[in-house]
Design a protein around this motif. Structure first.
Motif, PDB file in Angstrom:
ATOM      1  N   TYR A 188      32.581  35.447  38.489  1.00 30.00           N
ATOM      2  CA  TYR A 188      33.142  35.009  37.193  1.00 30.00           C
ATOM      3  C   TYR A 188      34.259  35.960  36.765  1.00 30.00           C
ATOM      4  CZ  TYR A 188      29.899  31.269  35.842  1.00 30.00           C
ATOM      5  OH  TYR A 188      29.221  30.084  35.760  1.00 30.00           O
ATOM      6  N   ALA A 189      33.991  37.263  36.875  1.00 28.25           N
ATOM      7  CA  ALA A 189      34.988  38.252  36.435  1.00 28.25           C
ATOM      8  C   ALA A 189      36.280  38.085  37.228  1.00 28.25           C
ATOM      9  CB  ALA A 189      34.415  39.660  36.608  1.00 28.25           C
ATOM     10  N   THR A 190      36.152  37.905  38.534  1.00 27.30           N
ATOM     11  CA  THR A 190      37.333  37.779  39.396  1.00 27.30           C
ATOM     12  C   THR A 190      38.113  36.515  39.049  1.00 27.30           C
ATOM     13  OG1 THR A 190      36.113  38.933  41.122  1.00 27.30           O
ATOM     14  CG2 THR A 190      38.082  37.701  41.821  1.00 27.30           C
ATOM     15  N   ALA A 191      37.390  35.396  38.884  1.00 35.24           N
ATOM     16  CA  ALA A 191      38.075  34.126  38.593  1.00 35.24           C
ATOM     17  C   ALA A 191      38.760  34.185  37.225  1.00 35.24           C
ATOM     18  CB  ALA A 191      37.066  32.980  38.644  1.00 35.24           C
TER      19      ALA A 191
ATOM     20  N   GLY B 272      44.245  35.483  34.318  1.00 34.45           N
ATOM     21  CA  GLY B 272      45.029  36.335  33.414  1.00 34.45           C
ATOM     22  C   GLY B 272      44.243  36.946  32.269  1.00 34.45           C
ATOM     23  N   PHE B 273      42.935  36.703  32.202  1.00 37.59           N
ATOM     24  CA  PHE B 273      42.120  37.322  31.143  1.00 37.59           C
ATOM     25  C   PHE B 273      41.961  38.822  31.416  1.00 37.59           C
ATOM     26  CE2 PHE B 273      40.469  32.965  30.756  1.00 37.59           C
ATOM     27  CZ  PHE B 273      40.282  32.822  29.387  1.00 37.59           C
TER      28      PHE B 273
ATOM     29  N   ALA C 259      38.858  48.255  38.740  1.00 28.98           N
ATOM     30  CA  ALA C 259      40.074  48.793  39.367  1.00 28.98           C
ATOM     31  C   ALA C 259      40.719  47.739  40.272  1.00 28.98           C
ATOM     32  CB  ALA C 259      39.721  50.046  40.166  1.00 28.98           C
ATOM     33  N   GLN C 260      39.874  47.033  41.015  1.00 31.96           N
ATOM     34  CA  GLN C 260      40.373  45.985  41.917  1.00 31.96           C
ATOM     35  C   GLN C 260      41.087  44.880  41.133  1.00 31.96           C
ATOM     36  OE1 GLN C 260      39.541  46.074  45.439  1.00 31.96           O
ATOM     37  NE2 GLN C 260      41.225  44.591  45.445  1.00 31.96           N
ATOM     38  N   LEU C 261      40.470  44.454  40.041  1.00 29.94           N
ATOM     39  CA  LEU C 261      41.043  43.351  39.255  1.00 29.94           C
ATOM     40  C   LEU C 261      42.327  43.795  38.550  1.00 29.94           C
ATOM     41  CD1 LEU C 261      37.791  41.725  37.782  1.00 29.94           C
ATOM     42  CD2 LEU C 261      39.035  41.153  39.879  1.00 29.94           C
TER      43      LEU C 261
ATOM     44  N   VAL D 267      31.356  29.041  40.202  1.00 30.17           N
ATOM     45  CA  VAL D 267      32.272  29.417  39.116  1.00 30.17           C
ATOM     46  C   VAL D 267      33.386  28.377  38.965  1.00 30.17           C
ATOM     47  CG1 VAL D 267      33.981  31.147  38.415  1.00 30.17           C
ATOM     48  CG2 VAL D 267      31.758  31.873  39.318  1.00 30.17           C
ATOM     49  N   GLU D 268      33.946  27.977  40.093  1.00 29.93           N
ATOM     50  CA  GLU D 268      35.061  27.012  40.043  1.00 29.93           C
ATOM     51  C   GLU D 268      34.616  25.709  39.375  1.00 29.93           C
ATOM     52  OE1 GLU D 268      37.200  26.652  43.827  1.00 29.93           O
ATOM     53  OE2 GLU D 268      37.697  24.601  43.184  1.00 29.93           O
TER      54      GLU D 268
END
Ligand SMILES: NC(=O)c1ccc[n+]([C@@H]2O[C@H](COP(=O)([O-])OP(=O)(O)OC[C@H]3O[C@@H](n4cnc5c(N)ncnc54)[C@H](OP(=O)(O)O)[C@@H]3O)[C@@H](O)[C@H]2O)c1
Length: 268
Positions: free
Chosen positions: A25-28, A33-34, A51-53, A217-218
């Protein structure tokens, strides 16, 4: 689905974000752009994900270490956020167990109730109210197919997931014309580290394959704003159609318990 940020706002907060579905969820959401606020107990995986995001999507990542079983978890989170506004909230964290009710200590059952029901209720009381004031926001509550009927050997967990769905559906009705979209995602087996660590055995060739977190998630993003709750994935929807509409309640409860018994080799 794109356009969630334009619809809902700047910052998403994911409770239970250190791995699996929460990290997906965090990645998507970062990809959309959130800015993301990541909550879990383990700080290191949260920091690595933030850090990755930040590097991949040029968003801001904030980490909050918090045990969502703490009675003051929501207060801790509010304090850590300061004046940061939350526009999109995913309550994903859960505690689970597998086995006979009486062979798991009562503290664990109470902890399950706290993390899966009480803390999300307190979080929605605060963050839902803030969203309503602004007439803008989105909330995803992770529920489960284990909450669609009694689930033997997951009895407490299944009951908390029934709560998550029914609670969310009620709020959907109350908030549907007030700019706040809320949805319960009833997932089936999903290949997260937590699920894979339970080492489930295949019970029949007709058993739905575990979904991958990114697909859950999608699909969730296409459903939010459309319905109060839904079953994730077409094979799970078919299985739930059989269980809920064709079979008697007794058959459905027996099938669920028998499947869990076989999956985990439980001796009855
Ligand atoms: N995986 C499945 O097969 C499946 C099936 C149906 C429904 N679901 C639902 O999907 C959601 C995710 O489940 P999952 O098991 O696959 O987990 P996950 O998303 O892979 O990870 C669970 C997250 O919750 C966090 N968490 C657990 N207890 C916490 C606590 N006390 N305080 C703070 N954070 C906590 C964990 O981080 P820390 O350990 O670092 O705290 C982790 O980040 C749950 O709501 C579950 O009911 C999953």
């Amino acid at each position: 689905m794109s356009g969630l940020k334009a619809k809902y706002g700047q910052t998403a907060m994911i409770a239970g974000a250190s791995e699996g579905l929460g990290a997906a969820y965090a990645t998507a959401l970062a990809k959309q752009g959130f800015d993301v606020v990541l909550i879990a107990r383990r700080v290191e995986p949260l920091k690595a994900l933030a850090a990755q995001l930040e590097s991949d999507y040029k968003v801001q990542g904030t980490v909050i270490a918090c045990d969502l079983a703490d009675k003051d978890a929501t207060e801790q989170i509010k304090l850590a956020l300061g004046d940061k506004q939350i526009d999109f909230l995913v309550y994903n964290a859960c505690v689970s167990y597998i086995g006979p009710f009486l062979e798991t200590d009562i503290e664990t059952h109470l902890r399950i109730a706290e993390v899966n029901m009480i803390t999300p209720m307190k979080m929605l009381y605060h963050f839902g109210a803030e969203m309503l004031k602004r007439r803008r926001g989105a909330i995803v509550m992770m529920a489960s197919m284990a909450g669609l009927q009694g689930s033997g050997y997951l009895s407490t967990y299944g009951a908390t997931k029934a709560f998550d769905r029914i609670f969310t559906e009620g709020l959907w009705y109350e908030w549907k014309n007030k700019g706040v979209d809320i949805i319960a995602c009833c997932a089936g087996a999903t290949a997260t580290p937590n699920y894979l660590n339970t080492n489930p055995k295949k019970t029949s060739m007709f058993e739905p394959k575990a979904q991958i977190p990114e697909d859950v998630v999608e699909e969730c993003f296409t459903k939010i704003g459309q319905t109060p709750s839904y079953i994730s994935g077409s094979s799970n929807r078919f299985a739930s159609f059989l269980m809920q509409k064709l079979f008697s309640r007794k058959t459905a409860v027996n099938m669920m318990g028998d499947t869990t018994t076989k999956m985990y080799g439980i001796k009855n």
